[in-house]
Design a protein around this motif. Structure first.
Motif, short mmCIF file in Angstrom:
data_model
loop_
_atom_site.label_atom_id
_atom_site.label_comp_id
_atom_site.label_asym_id
_atom_site.label_seq_id
_atom_site.Cartn_x
_atom_site.Cartn_y
_atom_site.Cartn_z
N VAL A 262 0.83 -1.20 0.00
CA VAL A 262 0.00 0.00 0.00
C VAL A 262 0.87 1.26 0.00
O VAL A 262 0.56 2.23 -0.70
N ALA A 263 1.96 1.23 0.74
CA ALA A 263 2.88 2.38 0.74
C ALA A 263 3.44 2.61 -0.66
O ALA A 263 3.57 3.76 -1.12
N LYS A 264 3.78 1.53 -1.37
CA LYS A 264 4.30 1.66 -2.74
C LYS A 264 3.24 2.21 -3.68
O LYS A 264 3.52 3.08 -4.51
N LYS A 265 2.02 1.73 -3.53
CA LYS A 265 0.93 2.22 -4.37
C LYS A 265 0.71 3.71 -4.12
O LYS A 265 0.53 4.50 -5.05
N HIS A 266 0.74 4.10 -2.86
CA HIS A 266 0.60 5.50 -2.48
C HIS A 266 1.72 6.34 -3.09
O HIS A 266 1.48 7.40 -3.67
N LEU A 267 2.93 5.85 -2.98
CA LEU A 267 4.08 6.56 -3.55
C LEU A 267 3.96 6.68 -5.07
O LEU A 267 4.19 7.76 -5.64
N LYS A 274 1.84 14.27 -8.97
CA LYS A 274 2.54 15.52 -8.67
C LYS A 274 3.89 15.67 -9.37
O LYS A 274 4.50 16.74 -9.29
N GLY A 275 4.36 14.60 -10.02
CA GLY A 275 5.72 14.62 -10.55
C GLY A 275 6.68 14.04 -9.52
O GLY A 275 6.38 14.00 -8.32
N GLU A 276 7.85 13.61 -9.99
CA GLU A 276 8.74 12.86 -9.10
C GLU A 276 9.22 13.68 -7.92
O GLU A 276 9.15 13.23 -6.77
N LEU A 277 9.67 14.89 -8.15
CA LEU A 277 10.26 15.69 -7.07
C LEU A 277 9.24 15.98 -5.97
O LEU A 277 9.46 15.68 -4.79
N LYS A 278 8.11 16.55 -6.36
CA LYS A 278 7.09 16.92 -5.38
C LYS A 278 6.41 15.68 -4.79
O LYS A 278 6.11 15.62 -3.60
N GLY A 279 6.18 14.68 -5.65
CA GLY A 279 5.52 13.46 -5.18
C GLY A 279 6.32 12.75 -4.11
O GLY A 279 5.77 12.29 -3.11
N ILE A 280 7.64 12.68 -4.29
CA ILE A 280 8.51 12.05 -3.29
C ILE A 280 8.54 12.88 -2.02
O ILE A 280 8.42 12.34 -0.90
N PHE A 281 8.66 14.17 -2.16
CA PHE A 281 8.74 15.05 -0.99
C PHE A 281 7.48 14.95 -0.13
O PHE A 281 7.55 14.82 1.09
N VAL A 305 13.08 8.79 3.98
CA VAL A 305 12.87 10.24 4.04
C VAL A 305 13.96 11.00 3.27
O VAL A 305 13.69 12.05 2.68
N GLU A 306 15.15 10.46 3.24
CA GLU A 306 16.26 11.18 2.60
C GLU A 306 16.39 10.89 1.11
O GLU A 306 17.01 11.67 0.37
N SER A 307 15.85 9.81 0.65
CA SER A 307 15.99 9.46 -0.77
C SER A 307 15.19 10.41 -1.66
O SER A 307 14.06 10.78 -1.34
N ALA A 308 15.78 10.78 -2.78
CA ALA A 308 15.09 11.63 -3.76
C ALA A 308 14.88 10.90 -5.08
O ALA A 308 14.56 11.52 -6.08
N GLU A 312 14.91 4.20 -6.30
CA GLU A 312 15.58 3.83 -5.05
C GLU A 312 14.57 3.62 -3.93
O GLU A 312 14.69 2.66 -3.14
N LEU A 313 13.57 4.47 -3.86
CA LEU A 313 12.54 4.32 -2.84
C LEU A 313 11.80 2.99 -2.98
O LEU A 313 11.53 2.31 -1.99
N LYS A 314 11.49 2.62 -4.20
CA LYS A 314 10.81 1.34 -4.40
C LYS A 314 11.70 0.18 -3.96
O LYS A 314 11.22 -0.80 -3.38
N SER A 315 13.00 0.29 -4.23
CA SER A 315 13.93 -0.76 -3.81
C SER A 315 14.02 -0.85 -2.29
O SER A 315 14.04 -1.94 -1.72
#
Length: 330
Positions: A262-267, A274-281, A305-308, A312-315
């Motif tokens: 669910v966290a991955k789906k949300h991400l 929102k686009g990668e930058l804003k969506g990740i933030f 929290v630190e990954s941009a 990488e976040l999915k991994s």
């Protein structure tokens, strides 16, 4: 069956609260999949909508799978709120909702949100103008009063019903309380059980478990419950409440694998919308709640929290079930 106008939303609907910087389409998507019956957008500034401000217009984005959904607006000027309601209606939600409950200083101290509780005639006039300006059902979310000395919630409910709102959600705190102390549901029950009130009354405040949801339903007689903070990072609460109310039994808690999915789906939706930058933030505020209760999780939370990087976040998320497979989640 509870109805808002002609819209049927279930026997005892569970509503997702409009939470600023939380209740966006990605978050609403996972809540809908996990049992929310009616959801609201983040609150939208009436002045922002009229001026076509990008942040306000973006909040009008709604998707068919979210339905039924309400667009919530706030402001202190009657004419601006009337215009904003008409603009919001063009996005074709099922409901137009008015925010008379936000306690934040920059909103309430300007006479918007909960600030209007200090001027009930203006609240009634503003509501009447919005009801006349749109064809969609109009609902309201408010608080008990500004402080303990200004609690006139039964009068407020009757006045708003008289000018045509189709449902009322009451947060059982005053503006002065902010989010501190316990919500007073006895005052919500006074509204629901008043002989002159015939619109649905929804309660809001402190519902964080299936047991409490059932207890409050039976004790206070409300038509449904709005859930806010308890759903952040835990959208499963809606189906857990429904299952407990139907059977008296608890659903199994989501496994670590299910939390990651669910966290991955949300991400993914956040990045898509929102686009990668804003969506990740903007996703960063959710990780703590998704993985709350896992012992020694702090290093992974820091990495998330630190990954941009989206990949990488999915991994990192994919690693979690294996690394913490024996974790006992509170």
């Amino acid at each position: 069956m509870v109805k808002i106008g002609n819209l049927e939303i279930g026997e005892f609907p569970l509503l997702l609260a409009p939470m600023e910087d939380v209740s966006d389409p990605p978050f609403r998507a996972v809540c809908k999949e996990n049992g929310a019956d009616l959801m609201y957008t983040e609150f939208i500034s009436s002045e922002g909508l009229i001026r076509d401000a990008a942040k306000s217009v973006e909040k009008l984005d709604i998707y068919d799978y979210e339905r039924p959904i309400g667009i919530q607006i706030f402001g202190d000027k009657i004419d601006s709120m009337r215009q904003a309601a008409a603009i919001a209606e063009e996005a074709n939600p099922e409901i137009i909702d008015i925010n008379y409950g936000c306690p934040v200083k920059k909103v309430a101290c300007k006479g918007a949100g909960a600030g209007i509780l200090l001027d009930i005639p203006k609240m009634q006039e503003m509501t009447a103008e919005i009801v006349k300006a749109v064809n969609k059902p109009v609902t309201v979310k408010t608080r008990l009063g500004w402080d303990d000395s200004t609690i006139r919630i039964v009068e407020v409910a009757k006045r708003l019903q008289d000018v045509g709102i189709q449902a009322l959600t009451i947060h059982g705190r005053t503006r002065k309380q902010m989010y501190k102390g316990e919500a007073d549901w006895t005052k919500i029950a006074e509204v629901k059980n008043h002989p002159d009130i015939h619109i649905p009354i929804f309660g809001n405040g402190d519902i964080d478990s299936p047991e409490k949801a059932l207890e409050y339903k039976e004790k206070y007689g409300i038509d449904g419950i709005m859930i806010g903070r308890a759903a952040i990072g835990y959208p499963w609460i809606f189906n857990e409440i429904k299952h407990f109310m139907a059977t008296g039994e608890h659903l199994d808690k989501p496994t670590l694998t299910e939390r990651v999915a669910v966290a991955k789906k949300h991400l993914e939706f956040s990045v898509e919308w929102k686009g990668e930058l804003k969506g990740i933030f903007e996703m960063r505020r959710h990780y703590t709640n998704y993985f709350k209760g896992i012992p020694d999780f702090k290093p992974y939370r820091t990495r998330l929290v630190e990954s941009a990087s989206f990949e990488e976040l999915k991994s990192i998320l994919d690693e979690i079930p294996e690394v913490f497979q024996e974790a006992i989640i509170a």
